[in-house]
Design a protein around this motif. Structure first.
Motif, PDB file in Angstrom:
ATOM      1  N   GLU A  16       1.486   6.737  -6.892  1.00  0.00           N
ATOM      2  CA  GLU A  16       0.422   7.724  -7.045  1.00  0.00           C
ATOM      3  C   GLU A  16       0.953   9.141  -6.849  1.00  0.00           C
ATOM      4  O   GLU A  16       0.475  10.089  -7.490  1.00  0.00           O
ATOM      5  N   ASP A  32      -6.366  -4.176 -10.540  1.00  0.00           N
ATOM      6  CA  ASP A  32      -7.438  -3.185 -10.486  1.00  0.00           C
ATOM      7  C   ASP A  32      -6.911  -1.815 -10.064  1.00  0.00           C
ATOM      8  O   ASP A  32      -7.500  -0.785 -10.411  1.00  0.00           O
ATOM      9  N   TRP A  33      -5.815  -1.810  -9.294  1.00  0.00           N
ATOM     10  CA  TRP A  33      -5.211  -0.539  -8.882  1.00  0.00           C
ATOM     11  C   TRP A  33      -4.835   0.317 -10.088  1.00  0.00           C
ATOM     12  O   TRP A  33      -4.870   1.544 -10.021  1.00  0.00           O
ATOM     13  N   ASP A  45      -2.354  -6.464  -7.687  1.00  0.00           N
ATOM     14  CA  ASP A  45      -3.551  -5.637  -7.716  1.00  0.00           C
ATOM     15  C   ASP A  45      -3.638  -4.931  -9.062  1.00  0.00           C
ATOM     16  O   ASP A  45      -3.308  -3.748  -9.195  1.00  0.00           O
ATOM     17  N   ASP A  51      -6.484   1.013 -12.519  1.00  0.00           N
ATOM     18  CA  ASP A  51      -7.627   1.830 -12.931  1.00  0.00           C
ATOM     19  C   ASP A  51      -7.955   2.935 -11.927  1.00  0.00           C
ATOM     20  O   ASP A  51      -8.874   3.725 -12.161  1.00  0.00           O
ATOM     21  N   ARG A  52      -7.215   3.007 -10.837  1.00  0.00           N
ATOM     22  CA  ARG A  52      -7.495   4.037  -9.831  1.00  0.00           C
ATOM     23  C   ARG A  52      -7.205   5.420 -10.405  1.00  0.00           C
ATOM     24  O   ARG A  52      -6.187   5.633 -11.063  1.00  0.00           O
ATOM     25  N   PRO A  53      -8.080   6.409 -10.156  1.00  0.00           N
ATOM     26  CA  PRO A  53      -7.825   7.757 -10.696  1.00  0.00           C
ATOM     27  C   PRO A  53      -6.683   8.458  -9.957  1.00  0.00           C
ATOM     28  O   PRO A  53      -6.514   8.294  -8.743  1.00  0.00           O
ATOM     29  N   THR A  54      -5.913   9.227 -10.690  1.00  0.00           N
ATOM     30  CA  THR A  54      -4.864  10.058 -10.111  1.00  0.00           C
ATOM     31  C   THR A  54      -5.440  11.425  -9.771  1.00  0.00           C
ATOM     32  O   THR A  54      -6.609  11.717 -10.057  1.00  0.00           O
ATOM     33  N   GLU A  87       0.834  -1.198   0.000  1.00  0.00           N
ATOM     34  CA  GLU A  87       0.000   0.000   0.000  1.00  0.00           C
ATOM     35  C   GLU A  87       0.866   1.245   0.000  1.00  0.00           C
ATOM     36  O   GLU A  87       0.572   2.226  -0.703  1.00  0.00           O
ATOM     37  N   LYS A 105       2.341   1.633  -3.496  1.00  0.00           N
ATOM     38  CA  LYS A 105       1.378   2.198  -4.449  1.00  0.00           C
ATOM     39  C   LYS A 105       1.171   3.695  -4.208  1.00  0.00           C
ATOM     40  O   LYS A 105       1.020   4.467  -5.165  1.00  0.00           O
ATOM     41  N   LYS A 106       1.178   4.121  -2.957  1.00  0.00           N
ATOM     42  CA  LYS A 106       1.065   5.551  -2.672  1.00  0.00           C
ATOM     43  C   LYS A 106       2.241   6.317  -3.264  1.00  0.00           C
ATOM     44  O   LYS A 106       2.090   7.463  -3.723  1.00  0.00           O
ATOM     45  N   SER A 151      -6.208   7.569 -15.155  1.00  0.00           N
ATOM     46  CA  SER A 151      -5.958   6.390 -14.332  1.00  0.00           C
ATOM     47  C   SER A 151      -4.459   6.208 -14.117  1.00  0.00           C
ATOM     48  O   SER A 151      -3.627   6.799 -14.815  1.00  0.00           O
TER      49      SER A 151
END
Length: 734
Positions: free
Chosen positions: A382, A447-448, A445, A450-453, A375, A378-379, A458
């Motif tokens: 991002e 699906d991550w 992950d 597709d997470r919006p920035t 996590e 990933k941060k 994405s």
């Protein structure tokens, strides 16, 4: 002749006592600020208003930046037991159970005191908790606790960020807590933990001497003037064998900054917001419970990813390195003027590198991913995709997504300057994609992606944009000339091998991400398979160009940069990453040739400097003292390149040396060794380049190395993290 492994290890173990302590600072932080304990002074002597070096850019974006303030003169406890009083400002300290909790002990008149300083995770703001525990080892006695945090809220002749001052301070007691303000801006909030019996507000030396002379905290609950401090006192009676806890939290919020560019670093929370935030965190908990829960929270955050056969010393260093990685990530709340959440600093303060370098941050993200902290990894990615870059389009020639050097604390791009202009480095673009691949691989992950920035696209689209930035910078199958890594300012004259290798690795890793994404998105599979094929092809083309044009043919070794292949002096330790990243396979003559030429970089302490003494990178000057020091990152990464070649003894010699020196220095890993005696120098502790690189080396050693490039089936097919000892998949071919 190389010493056999069994002898080398024995020598390291037997000489552990020979390594001298050369570092004397302990840092605690929770991503919102830092506090530093000076082991020679025996007290907290720094409290940073933000966790990073520069809060925001200056008007001309050239001369450094607006620096964060250090708000502390000093902070420590005192105690009275059986009529004897002492201030605890000369204590030797260490980390409790390799956490971020700094602890020290003191005995006074039959009572054993333990003090604790830490910045609590779970409280999402800038705070330090200071706790004290008294254990009565004798007969019944009366004990008084005193806290004396001397904070600095003054200005400095109009520039409150250059020099610490204590002029014009005001302290006011608000029924259950105190507030300090001053012309420098912001509010310090003093929040007792466990009640208060006496409150003293006045001059620092006056209260210090009054209490030391047997008096109580006095002077009233409020005061104003220069050099004001708030001393709180708590009195308890202890029977034989009994104990008592007490403490306070020091909270800071910069809700009213006084600088002209206030909107770049204003915190939009108010004092009431901060008090409510602390109340929600602490509730009615006593000091002992707050300590125990803080330690338990940290243990719950840890991941059970350490190799099972580490020695006790290695396991201790693993745990402390895990802590450094956590403390190195910024956790401030995103707001209109600040997009820095997730940024990883190159180092923890006091060193000047507590800044968000793209390069160092990528190694931190990879280490977090490999050690199970996906996590946080990933941060970090991002943040890359949400930060503000593109300020140097004139130098680069087009807009771009990730900073060409580093970031100010508010998430805006920073580049240092000299007479050539802005420093531009594009290795970070490839490193960001390498780090992203590791975040995907170890989290499984997809699906991550597709997470919006923060920009509304994405994560996958943002990564695609970084890959495109690399593609558009390619000239003749190699990156366009730049200023070079480590802020050399080469004035856009050369193509550097490290940058080339980083971009190759990034292109190949992005291709792997695209292939995995295509598997997970059948309706878009054709598009992403085509994208993957294109970028993998570009990566292989760049790899072949590197092997053709960035090699000295007389010894088959990689050179520092284009233009020196025909010279006698051209070695650069950073080229080792072409080997440790698996871009060249161990059976490639360039692999062994490069490693063998690194002997010219050896120091008297047995590791590797970055450049050989005669290699000129700027004008006619040779390498400077910084480049000629021994680099811990190179010791670890070159060591792993030897390991991939089957030379485990050489790798272990280097790895064990870093371990044993850290053992003498609170298990913190530095940036550099002094090249003759091995004393810590440079910045301590390093995050990605230090703690992270050491953990990555241990995972490699014990068979838990990262996935290879060109091996996309390792992503989310039950083999995440199972890449073995390296190799390059298909990438090593040409």
């Amino acid at each position: 002749m190389r010493t056999p492994l069994i002898i080398a290890c024995a020598l390291l173990i037997s000489s552990a006592e020979a390594y001298e302590r050369s570092w004397y600072h302990l840092t605690t932080g929770n991503g919102h600020g830092f506090q530093i304990f000076d082991s020679r002074e025996g007290k907290i002597d720094e409290f940073l208003e933000h966790p990073y070096r520069f809060v925001a850019p200056p008007d001309n974006r050239r001369d450094g930046g607006i620096g964060r303030r250090d708000l502390a003169h000093d902070i420590y406890f005192g105690a009275r037991a059986g009529g004897q009083t002492e201030w605890f400002n000369r204590l030797a300290a260490g980390y409790e159970q390799q956490s971020h909790i700094i602890t020290a002990r003191k005995s006074l008149n039959g009572v054993n005191f333990t003090v604790y300083y830490f910045s609590p995770f779970g409280y999402e703001g800038n705070a330090m908790v200071m706790l004290i525990r008294a254990q009565n080892g004798g007969s019944a006695t009366n004990v008084s606790f005193f806290s004396k945090p001397n904070m600095l809220l003054g200005d400095a002749n109009g520039d409150s960020r250059v020099e610490r001052r204590d002029n014009g301070e005001q302290i006011e007691w608000k029924n259950t807590y105190g507030i300090e303000t001053g012309p420098g801006g912001g509010h310090v909030i003093y929040m007792p933990i466990g009640g208060v019996d006496q409150i003293g507000c006045g001059g620092d030396s006056d209260l210090y001497n009054t209490i030391l002379g047997g008096g109580d905290a006095s002077g009233g609950p409020s005061c104003s003037g220069d050099g004001r401090v708030l001393v709180l006192q708590r009195d308890v009676s202890l029977g034989a064998g009994e104990e008592a806890w007490w403490g306070q939290a020091i909270l800071f919020v910069n809700d009213n900054p006084r600088e002209p560019q206030a909107e770049d670093f204003r915190d939009y929370r108010s004092v009431n917001d901060v008090v409510a935030l602390w109340t929600a965190f602490a509730g009615e908990k006593g000091a002992g419970q707050i300590h125990d829960e803080a330690l338990a929270e940290f243990e719950a955050w840890r991941k059970n990813t350490a190799p099972p056969n580490l020695s006790q010393t290695e396991r201790t260093l693993w745990r402390q390195s895990e802590t450094v990685l956590r403390m190195g990530q910024v956790r401030e709340v995103v707001q209109a003027n600040r997009r820095n959440h997730g940024m990883i600093l190159a180092a923890l303060p006091i060193g000047e590198w507590h800044t968000g370098w793209v390069r160092d941050m990528s190694y931190g993200v990879v280490a977090l991913a490999m050690t199970g902290h996906v996590e946080e990894a990933k941060k970090g990615i991002e943040f890359y995709l949400g930060g503000e870059a593109g300020f140097f389009t004139g130098e680069i020639g087009r807009p771009y997504r990730v900073s060409s050097c580093r970031y100010y604390g508010n998430g805006k791009e920073e580049a240092d300057f000299n007479f050539y202009g802005a420093n531009v480095e594009t290795d970070g673009w490839g490193l960001a994609l390498w780090a992203a691949r590791m975040a995907v691989n170890y989290s499984c992950d997809l699906d991550w992606l597709d997470r919006p920035t923060l920009y509304g696209d994405s994560v996958m689209e943002g990564l695609f944009e970084i890959a495109e930035d690399i593609r558009l910078q390619i000239e003749g199958a190699l990156p366009a000339p730049e200023c070079s890594i480590w802020e050399v300012h080469w004035d856009y004259r050369q193509v550097f091998t490290y940058t080339t290798a980083a971009q190759i690795r990034g292109m190949l890793d992005f291709a792997d991400i695209a292939l995995a994404y295509a598997r997970n998105r059948p309706q878009q599979a054709d598009h992403w398979n085509t994208v993957a094929e294109q970028y993998r092809g570009l990566g292989i083309e760049m790899l072949n160009a590197m092997k053709s044009r960035l090699v000295n043919r007389s010894d088959n070794s990689l050179v520092s940069h284009a233009g020196v292949a025909s010279r006698d002096v051209y070695r650069d330790g950073s080229t080792a990453e072409a080997l440790s990243w698996g871009l060249l396979l161990p059976d490639d003559p360039i692999y062994r040739g490069t490693l063998e030429q690194f002997t010219r970089l050896r120091t008297n302490f047995g590791g590797y400097r970055r450049l050989e003494p005669g290699l000129s990178l700027v004008g006619e000057a040779g390498a400077n003292l910084y480049d000629l020091s021994e680099w811990i990152l190179l010791d670890l990464r070159i060591g792993e390149a030897w390991r991939h070649l089957g030379e485990s003894g050489r790798a272990d010699e280097l790895l064990n040396k870093v371990t044993e020196t850290a053992m003498a220095n609170d298990f913190l890993v530095p940036e550099l060794f002094e090249p003759d005696r091995g004393h810590y120098t440079g910045v301590v502790p390093m995050v990605g380049y230090g703690a992270g690189a050491w953990m990555m080396a241990q995972l490699e050693k014990h068979g838990f190395g990262p996935p290879t490039v060109g091996n996309v089936m390792e992503i989310c097919d039950g083999a995440a993290g199972g890449g073995g000892e390296g190799g390059g998949g298909e990438a090593g071919g040409g």
